[in-house]
Design an enzyme around this catalytic site. Structure first.
Site, short mmCIF file in Angstrom:
data_model
loop_
_atom_site.label_atom_id
_atom_site.label_comp_id
_atom_site.label_asym_id
_atom_site.label_seq_id
_atom_site.Cartn_x
_atom_site.Cartn_y
_atom_site.Cartn_z
CB CYS A 2 -0.90 0.15 1.11
SG CYS A 2 -1.87 -1.53 1.50
NE ARG A 27 5.07 1.50 -1.10
CZ ARG A 27 6.09 1.56 -0.42
NH1 ARG A 27 7.33 2.02 -0.80
NH2 ARG A 27 6.05 0.66 0.62
CD1 TRP A 75 -0.19 -5.41 -3.51
CD2 TRP A 75 0.13 -6.41 -1.43
NE1 TRP A 75 0.53 -6.79 -3.55
CE2 TRP A 75 0.67 -7.31 -2.46
CE3 TRP A 75 0.05 -6.76 -0.10
CZ2 TRP A 75 1.05 -8.46 -2.25
CZ3 TRP A 75 0.53 -8.04 0.33
CH2 TRP A 75 1.08 -8.98 -0.58
CG ASN A 101 0.42 2.13 3.62
OD1 ASN A 101 -0.67 2.17 2.96
ND2 ASN A 101 1.67 2.73 3.25
N GLY A 102 -0.38 -1.39 6.43
CA GLY A 102 0.11 -2.35 7.29
C GLY A 102 -1.23 -3.34 7.70
CD GLU A 480 18.66 -11.49 -7.58
OE1 GLU A 480 18.30 -12.03 -6.61
OE2 GLU A 480 18.29 -10.36 -8.19
CE LYS A 484 15.21 -9.63 -10.12
NZ LYS A 484 15.91 -9.52 -8.75
CD GLU A 487 11.61 -10.68 -8.64
OE1 GLU A 487 10.66 -10.42 -7.57
OE2 GLU A 487 12.86 -10.46 -8.82
CG HIS A 503 22.31 -35.47 -3.71
ND1 HIS A 503 22.82 -36.76 -3.08
CD2 HIS A 503 23.43 -34.58 -4.22
CE1 HIS A 503 24.18 -36.86 -2.87
NE2 HIS A 503 24.60 -35.54 -3.61
CE LYS A 602 11.95 -1.80 -5.15
NZ LYS A 602 12.93 -2.87 -5.83
C1 F6R Z 1 13.17 -9.61 -5.64
C2 F6R Z 1 13.23 -8.66 -4.51
C3 F6R Z 1 12.89 -8.94 -3.38
C4 F6R Z 1 13.34 -8.16 -2.37
C5 F6R Z 1 13.08 -8.73 -0.94
C6 F6R Z 1 13.77 -7.77 0.18
O1 F6R Z 1 13.51 -8.85 -7.01
O2 F6R Z 1 13.39 -7.28 -4.89
O3 F6R Z 1 13.00 -10.33 -3.17
O4 F6R Z 1 14.97 -8.37 -2.42
O5 F6R Z 1 11.74 -8.32 -0.97
O6 F6R Z 1 13.29 -6.50 0.20
P1 F6R Z 1 14.41 -5.31 0.80
O7 F6R Z 1 15.71 -5.67 0.23
O8 F6R Z 1 13.61 -4.24 0.46
O9 F6R Z 1 14.27 -5.85 2.30
#
Ligand code: F6R
Length: 607
Positions: A2, A27, A75, A101-102, A480, A484, A487, A503, A602
């Site tokens: 949010c 976000r 959200w 938010n929350g 990673e 990527k 997602e 395994h 985000k």
């Molecule tokens: C993936 C991504 C997330 C963040 C995770 C932690 O592309 O961006 O996996 O890395 O949500 O977020 P922060 O770094 O803000 O704690």
């Protein structure tokens, strides 16, 4: 997640709210709304769907008309996305409007209590409970009512509140969710993220937990949870507005990939002086020598940075280093004490689990160090010390430049700590400093692989699943790469340590299964090559990321992606580049919403 924005001043408020909400779109959200004092009553416009729906419903911000208002992108957590569940939520009389938010954890008990008092609810949200409660407690005094509300709410919240009896005042309060007050000339703002108000002001007060701000056109007053006035320090945010714009790129994700050389340079350059690493954190050599254990806790990509840093720290410091997901760390009764350094990695500095891990570590007496991007964020303020990554605003939901700058900051930290502990020689120290200094230029060169990866993406984009393999640091980067790809492009993708294939996972390999092997490390090159041969024998289609001087493996791999050679401990900074492009181009070919992948937010400020 949010987003909140609010304004009080002399200008028409609705266009300012819509503009601010636009800056928070990245976000992730499913509905949006505004509440404005129109001179007679609080008028609410809200709708499920994209901000464009709200823009249409308000004729582009022409109405509601007024000079004070609050806005929100939601959200969904409690109650599905719908017009009714969108924020602002109002009390039954409509005289109090709330954006939130929350998550209010005791919302059910409060709701039941209010129902027993005759209050009627129209939405499924926890936020409506706040609006109804505020009105229920309201005694004519905004501050007294707000302190009472703070006293009973449990959970996490950033709240913006309007009350019809005080049409000159926004109330802002928070606990465990980001909120700040922007200070302008004859106008003031509230926002959950500075990006929403950067266009209007860079001077902000960061509201702390359980603080209450009364924000008026003429000024801002901040109080603690007991109603005592608090003196806040005005902070200046020097983020570049341009950095939060697309600047000719089709997507923020691509723009931010291309910004990595500069971002990493900004993280590294000011911290190397005359061949020495100088960090601004209050960590003496004596402190560093005291640690007998290191923990790294983080979520998502930040956790994968931790996995790479774990290899690096153990190698250079010879200190046991455990890398753990923050969501696990917080509940595992970790063996952490005064001799432990706990490193929390977070771009936003607001991730709920990372923040909880930080608190857990602090409560056990550990020294806590945050590697964080957002200055003034909760984690930055709560940790004993913060090493900022200076990546600038990262708008794409999926991280790129924050990941790269986190790595860079940890390289510097590891070099400094190894030197303090005398676990490396002076020659090795000098070699590592040169290697880290070279990274921005090498990353720039690595970006040249873009077109080659685009061609690979054209071959692989219809694959149902993609495997990633590697060992040590190369394994860290495959984690990673797989994240990527999943997602951004919704392709099932998994990363395995090369030695793990036999395994179990190898049973999934069949004719044509795409396998990306990351094998930049010379020491384990042949080991990973053996794994490549194992999957090749079962029909896999192989692409490999190797260093530029690695020997030819065209009999094993259909596609060889060469990245510049570098210090093996820092190789993730280069091998991640083709993986970012791969995710980008596959997602483009599949028509995915690259900057705002479905279901993602985000910063994950709720558990
Ligand atoms: C993936 C991504 C997330 C963040 C995770 C932690 O592309 O961006 O996996 O890395 O949500 O977020 P922060 O770094 O803000 O704690």
């Amino acid at each position: 997640m949010c987003g909140i924005v609010g304004y009080v001043g002399s200008r028409p408020v609705t266009p300012i709210l819509l503009d601010g909400l636009g800056k928070l779109e990245y976000r992730g959200y499913d509905s949006a709304g505004v509440a404005v004092w129109n001179g007679d009553r609080i008028e609410v416009e809200k709708a499920k769907g994209r901000l464009s729906v709200l823009r249409e419903n308000t004729c582009g911000g022409v109405h509601p008309v007024g000079c004070i208002g609050i806005g929100h992108t939601r959200w969904a957590t409690h109650g599905k996305p719908s017009d009714i569940n969108s924020h602002p939520q109002t009390s039954g009389t409509g005289r109090t409007a709330v954006v939130h938010n929350g998550i209010i954890e005791n919302y059910y008990e409060l709701r039941q209590y209010l129902i027993s008092q005759g209050v009627q609810f129209v939405s499924d949200t926890d936020t409506e409970v706040v609006a109804q409660l505020f009105e229920y407690y309201y005694n004519g005094d905004l501050l007294a009512t707000a302190t009472r509300v703070v006293g009973v709410l449990e959970g996490s919240y950033a709240l913006g509140i309007l009350n019809a009896d005080h049409p000159d005042t926004m109330v802002a309060l928070r606990r465990d969710a980001p909120l700040l007050v922007g200070v302008g000339e004859g106008e003031n703002f509230i926002a959950s993220d500075v990006a929403a108000i950067l266009k209007y002001t860079r001077d902000v007060y960061y509201i702390d937990d359980k603080e209450i701000a009364l924000v008026r056109k003429q000024g801002v007053e901040v109080y603690d949870q007991y109603g005592r006035k608090v003196d806040k320090e005005l902070r200046h945010v020097d983020w570049d507005v341009q950095a939060a714009e697309k600047g000719g790129y089709e997507h923020f994700f691509l723009k931010e990939i291309m910004e990595q050389p500069e971002a990493v340079r900004a993280t590294i350059s000011p911290r190397i002086k005359n061949g020495r690493v100088e960090l601004e954190i209050p960590l003496s050599d004596e402190d560093i020598r005291k640690f007998d254990k290191i923990y790294i806790a983080a979520c998502g990509s930040a956790y994968y940075v931790g996995v790479a840093a774990g290899y690096l720290l153990e190698e250079l410091l010879r200190v046991p280093t455990t890398v753990q997901l923050a969501s696990e760390f917080r509940y595992q009764n970790p063996i952490v004490d005064e001799k432990t350094l706990v490193i929390i990695i977070s771009q936003s500095g607001e991730t709920a689990d990372s923040r909880a891990a930080l608190r857990e570590a602090k409560s056990r007496g550990a020294t806590t160090l945050a590697v964080v991007n957002v200055v003034g964020s909760s984690i930055a303020r709560e940790a004993d010390m913060s090493l900022y990554t200076w990546a600038g605003p990262e708008i794409s939901v999926a991280t790129t430049k924050a990941y790269s700058t986190q790595l860079a900051a940890l390289y510097l930290l590891a070099i400094k700590m190894a030197d303090a502990r005398r676990s490396i020689t002076d020659e090795r120290y000098a070699e590592l400093v040169r290697a880290v200094e070279a990274l921005p230029t090498l990353i720039e060169r690595a970006l040249g692989i873009k077109e080659q990866v685009q061609q690979l993406a054209a071959k692989w984009f219809s694959a149902e699943h993609v495997f990633f393999i590697g060992r040590n640091t190369d394994y860290a980067v495959t984690l990673e790469g797989a994240l990527k790809l999943k997602e951004l492009s919704y392709t099932m993708s998994e990363a395995y340590a090369g030695g793990e294939l036999k395994h179990g996972p190898i049973s999934l390999i069949e004719d044509g299964t795409p396998v990306m092997a990351v094998m930049t490390g010379a020491r384990l090159f042949d080991k990973t090559l053996s794994n490549v041969k194992e999957v090749l024998a079962r029909g896999a289609s192989i692409a490999a990321i190797v260093g530029e001087s690695a020997r030819d493996i065209s009999t094993e791999a259909d596609c060889i992606l060469r990245v510049p050679d570098c210090e093996p401990l820092f190789s993730a900074s280069l091998s991640v580049i083709p993986l970012q492009f791969l995710a980008y181009y596959i997602a483009s070919l599949k028509g995915c919403d690259i900057d705002k992948p479905r279901n993602l937010a985000k910063s994950v400020t709720v558990e």
